[in-house]
Design a protein around this motif. Sequence first.
Motif, PDB file in Angstrom:
ATOM      1  N   TRP A  28      -1.803   3.986   9.913  1.00  0.00           N
ATOM      2  CA  TRP A  28      -2.906   3.248   9.304  1.00  0.00           C
ATOM      3  C   TRP A  28      -3.027   3.577   7.815  1.00  0.00           C
ATOM      4  CZ3 TRP A  28      -5.162  -1.001  10.019  1.00  0.00           C
ATOM      5  CH2 TRP A  28      -6.462  -1.281   9.611  1.00  0.00           C
ATOM      6  N   GLY A  29      -2.829   4.856   7.470  1.00  0.00           N
ATOM      7  CA  GLY A  29      -2.940   5.252   6.071  1.00  0.00           C
ATOM      8  C   GLY A  29      -1.871   4.646   5.186  1.00  0.00           C
ATOM      9  N   TYR A  30      -0.828   4.098   5.773  1.00  0.00           N
ATOM     10  CA  TYR A  30       0.258   3.458   5.030  1.00  0.00           C
ATOM     11  C   TYR A  30      -0.267   2.301   4.178  1.00  0.00           C
ATOM     12  CZ  TYR A  30       4.938   1.306   4.525  1.00  0.00           C
ATOM     13  OH  TYR A  30       6.110   0.776   4.045  1.00  0.00           O
ATOM     14  N   PHE A  31      -1.360   1.686   4.643  1.00  0.00           N
ATOM     15  CA  PHE A  31      -1.864   0.479   3.984  1.00  0.00           C
ATOM     16  C   PHE A  31      -2.967   0.759   2.968  1.00  0.00           C
ATOM     17  CE2 PHE A  31      -0.037  -0.771   8.012  1.00  0.00           C
ATOM     18  CZ  PHE A  31       0.833  -1.781   7.626  1.00  0.00           C
ATOM     19  N   GLY A  32      -3.297   2.022   2.767  1.00  0.00           N
ATOM     20  CA  GLY A  32      -4.187   2.427   1.686  1.00  0.00           C
ATOM     21  C   GLY A  32      -5.488   1.669   1.625  1.00  0.00           C
ATOM     22  N   ARG A  33      -5.725   1.062   0.477  1.00  0.00           N
ATOM     23  CA  ARG A  33      -6.990   0.381   0.217  1.00  0.00           C
ATOM     24  C   ARG A  33      -7.218  -0.786   1.180  1.00  0.00           C
ATOM     25  NH1 ARG A  33      -8.410  -2.020  -5.794  1.00  0.00           N
ATOM     26  NH2 ARG A  33     -10.451  -2.908  -5.319  1.00  0.00           N
ATOM     27  N   LEU A  34      -6.141  -1.465   1.566  1.00  0.00           N
ATOM     28  CA  LEU A  34      -6.254  -2.568   2.515  1.00  0.00           C
ATOM     29  C   LEU A  34      -6.828  -2.072   3.841  1.00  0.00           C
ATOM     30  CD1 LEU A  34      -5.656  -5.504   3.362  1.00  0.00           C
ATOM     31  CD2 LEU A  34      -3.346  -4.771   3.947  1.00  0.00           C
TER      32      LEU A  34
END
Length: 723
Positions: free
Chosen positions: A234-240
């Motif tokens: 989930w953290g791969y997508f950062g701000r999204l």
Amino acid sequence: MAHYKNIRRTASVRQAVKFWWNVVKNYDGRVYDQDFFDIVAFNLRRDEAAAIIEGNFSEKELKPLKEAKEERLELDRDTVGFMLKRIWNEKPLRKNCRAVLKIMRDRILRKLVPGEEDERFEKRYAALCRFLGLEKVESELFMLMYVRSATLFDDFPIDEEVSDRPQYYAMAIDRSYSEVLAAMSKKGRLAQYNCMTDDYWFNIKEFGAYFEGMDSSPLDERYYRAEEGEPLPWGYFGRLASEDGAVLKEMLRARKGGGRLNILLYGAPGAGKTSFSSTLISEAGLKAYDLLQGDAEGRNISAETRMAGIQIFNARMANGGNVLVVDEADELLRTAGGFFGERSRAGSEKGVINSILDGMKTPAIWISNAPAEDMDESVRRRFDYSVHFRALSYVQREKIWRNNIRRLDLGAVIPESSAASLAERYETSAGGITMVLENVKRLNPDSERAAELVERIMRPHCELMHASIQDGKGRPASDYSLDGLNVKGDVGLDRIIEAVRNFQRERDRGVPSGQADRPRMNLLLWGPPGTGKSEYVKYLGSELKSKVVVKMGSDLLDKYVGGTEERIAAAFAEAEAEKAILFLDEIDGLLQSRTRADHSWEVTQVNELLHQMENFGGVMVGATNFFDSLDQAVLRRFTFKIEFGYLDDAGKRKFFERTFGTHLTEPERSRLDAVANLAPGDFRTVRQSLYYLGSGVDNAMRIGELEKESGVKSVSKRHRIGF
């Protein structure tokens, strides 16, 4: 009937006999084509049929037919179809003719003894009806349509007044006309599941192979399949993930028990929409199913079949916990039509897709590369939430490089620290980055060869996908200096750099732009070509250690209505995400005065640029050769307007000596001073043109070439061509 001769299965023939007999029972008009009786002709010999006729009609009944001047009945010579047609059309004999046809029907059925293959056929048919959830009338019609395609029912060759095909079907399945009409309507399962064509034929392309036993794959896997593979973190997508993703997770969890929820992910291809969808569904604790795009043979599945798949999933999988992912939904969501100057590729019918969106009983995520304008407004407003994916920014690309290097355990040969330079060099998609690194992993290179392999594989990929490769052009020339430039105004270029630095410091401290005490930082550089505008922007980025996002005005223009505005917004969004300086070169192409606009879109693109400048939190620099053509309202939005002029005499001397690494004599200085309209770019042009002439080049030759450059400007001045 040619179809009938090719029948291979008893089951379909028995069904054909059943439907034929129902028509015989329910129809009382004339028969105009003897082919109507081919069901008898192909299953009974002529002598068998003649014997049944002679045994059930008296000589008195048949005598008028045998002695008729036209269409004389000759039982020892006529075809079966002609005999039966001739007798049927004598109305007094019709009741007895039905009795004769019943005898013939029973004899045919006794001959058609079902075998194992017929049993398998019946089981497949029953399984298909259960899978589609067909009711009794619908399943009977489905079989009738199949029998028509496989046997003799091309059409019923009876009373020409009975031209309504549903009426034929009502007679054939022995149901009321209203029941058949309802079952065959656009809202019925047969139409929604693509079981029949628009003219009520069996859709043999979709179901023929299964009916015939040539395709034994599970029925649901013809339309959708459960997603496989491990989703990205989930953290791969950062701000999204933290912004849109947080809301979407809540919305999906609220529909865990089922219910309509349409989510649209749209925008640039390769921006991570599909990966985000998979991770989002996993994070919400639901199960993802992909609507298939191709069949087992690798052929594309039609839009009609995909829409049928959505309807089937909606009916079968609405028990909660499931999410349908409709990837590559462009054709489904793009409604047909369009006007001149608009995107007008064919798509689905607006009413059909709207009906599907309204009727969803389970959450669905729709993924499209098409712009919003390709979808009718009535389609767009049916989405509960939408996320616009723009082309990957430098920051996003760096993160993708870094995450993939870590995921594939390539850190020993491709250091994570190289992710920044790779992201800056290759402006490609997430899929492109993953593809290249996975290929490098398979080749198992040492550290010396790994960088070479990345370049070798990435370069043709970027060429194929029209993705840019940056070769250091964003950096200023090694000998660039502000010294010698002819900049008019009270604020020097050094002070401009310091002003931008102060702006960035306040931005980084969280002070919002647009406040009365903190104006925005928009710079306009204008003046003749080659006077140093573009190089100054590169120098500015280098001095401030800021990335420069360069967009040519012509690059942002789009042939479709609304496309230019979308590209302008995307350029500002990219620079905002990367905290980069946005440099719009040749900005005059976008900022023509609205008072001279000939078309409405010329006004709207200026309005869009004004809107973005007002709301942009970073540094925007525009450059133009044509200051006078710019819209006055836009000019007021620039914090600094800096004019770059042709070099003065001192500037010419400085650029000459710095560019060519030589000193001028007094006569040479005088000659150089006399050359009009020289810009820094002219010295670089002359240096390049004389590069390969070697040591024989002297100052006189260099000044001579500069004189030619000046002369070209004088000749072409009235044409005003900018570079």
